[in-house]
Write a protein that holds these residues in place. Structure first.
Motif, PDB file in Angstrom:
ATOM      1  N   ILE A  92       0.969  -0.990  -0.009  1.00  0.00           N
ATOM      2  CA  ILE A  92       0.300   0.045   0.052  1.00  0.00           C
ATOM      3  C   ILE A  92       0.924   0.984  -0.053  1.00  0.00           C
ATOM      4  N   TYR A  93       1.686   1.278   0.935  1.00  0.00           N
ATOM      5  CA  TYR A  93       2.929   2.850   1.318  1.00  0.00           C
ATOM      6  C   TYR A  93       4.142   2.088   0.328  1.00  0.00           C
ATOM      7  N   TRP A  94       4.866   2.813  -0.123  1.00  0.00           N
ATOM      8  CA  TRP A  94       6.307   2.669  -0.644  1.00  0.00           C
ATOM      9  C   TRP A  94       7.230   4.042   0.039  1.00  0.00           C
ATOM     10  N   GLY A  95       7.938   3.663   0.042  1.00  0.00           N
ATOM     11  CA  GLY A  95       9.577   4.693   0.257  1.00  0.00           C
ATOM     12  C   GLY A  95      10.017   5.187  -1.253  1.00  0.00           C
ATOM     13  N   GLN A  96      11.016   5.963  -1.248  1.00  0.00           N
ATOM     14  CA  GLN A  96      11.579   6.309  -2.277  1.00  0.00           C
ATOM     15  C   GLN A  96      12.752   6.091  -3.006  1.00  0.00           C
ATOM     16  N   GLY A  97      12.575   5.062  -2.164  1.00  0.00           N
ATOM     17  CA  GLY A  97      14.097   4.408  -2.747  1.00  0.00           C
ATOM     18  C   GLY A  97      15.420   5.165  -2.391  1.00  0.00           C
ATOM     19  N   THR A  98      16.602   3.499  -2.777  1.00  0.00           N
ATOM     20  CA  THR A  98      17.942   3.772  -1.550  1.00  0.00           C
ATOM     21  C   THR A  98      18.811   3.401  -3.314  1.00  0.00           C
ATOM     22  N   LEU A  99      19.686   3.510  -3.695  1.00  0.00           N
ATOM     23  CA  LEU A  99      20.375   3.612  -5.113  1.00  0.00           C
ATOM     24  C   LEU A  99      21.973   2.331  -4.193  1.00  0.00           C
ATOM     25  N   VAL A 100      22.134   1.011  -5.107  1.00  0.00           N
ATOM     26  CA  VAL A 100      22.907   0.575  -4.228  1.00  0.00           C
ATOM     27  C   VAL A 100      23.439   0.104  -5.371  1.00  0.00           C
ATOM     28  N   THR A 101      24.453   0.371  -5.662  1.00  0.00           N
ATOM     29  CA  THR A 101      25.807  -0.116  -6.573  1.00  0.00           C
ATOM     30  C   THR A 101      26.290  -1.461  -5.621  1.00  0.00           C
ATOM     31  N   VAL A 102      26.827  -1.400  -6.387  1.00  0.00           N
ATOM     32  CA  VAL A 102      27.488  -3.204  -6.001  1.00  0.00           C
ATOM     33  C   VAL A 102      29.131  -3.178  -7.369  1.00  0.00           C
ATOM     34  N   SER A 103      29.815  -2.750  -7.260  1.00  0.00           N
ATOM     35  CA  SER A 103      31.331  -2.259  -8.106  1.00  0.00           C
ATOM     36  C   SER A 103      32.218  -2.240  -7.620  1.00  0.00           C
TER      37      SER A 103
END
Length: 121
Positions: A109-120
């Motif tokens: 129902i509810y979502w946060g805005q997202g956070t970027l994870v970069t594995v490199s």
């Protein structure tokens, strides 16, 4: 309202801890799930916590741990042994889904805005 944070750039084999903080309400009565979306791909289920039980995608089982702290109104995703294929935007969501449906994005129902994870490297 949910807010996800804690993402960043990490080398393969490294660790990150994501947090999902709730405001304006309590998360204790909800299933909280983490989903991720890699570039050019659909959003996919990662992990969820419902009451005292946890659920994981096969791809992260044994490497990721989801936990919740109702006193702090937060849910956390500890990610260890990260791989390049773990790269993506990670979202937390709140749902009242039953166990059989908590891997389905449309049940949240509810979502946060997202956070970027970069594995490199």
């Amino acid at each position: 309202q949910l807010q996800a944070f804690g993402g960043g750039l990490v080398q393969p084999g490294g660790s990150l801890r994501l947090s999902c903080a709730a405001s304006g309400g309590t998360i204790s009565s909800y299933t909280i799930g983490w989903f991720r979306q890699a570039p050019g791909k659909e959003r996919e289920f990662v992990a969820a916590v419902r009451t005292g039980n946890t659920y994981y995608a096969e791809s992260v089982k044994g490497r990721f741990t989801i936990s919740r702290d109702n006193a702090k109104n937060g849910v956390y995703l500890q990610m260890n042994s990260l791989k390049p294929e773990d790269t993506g935007v990670y979202y937390c969501g709140a749902s009242r889904a039953i166990v059989s449906a908590l891997r389905r994005e449309n049940m949240y129902i509810y979502w946060g805005q997202g956070t970027l994870v970069t594995v490199s490297s």
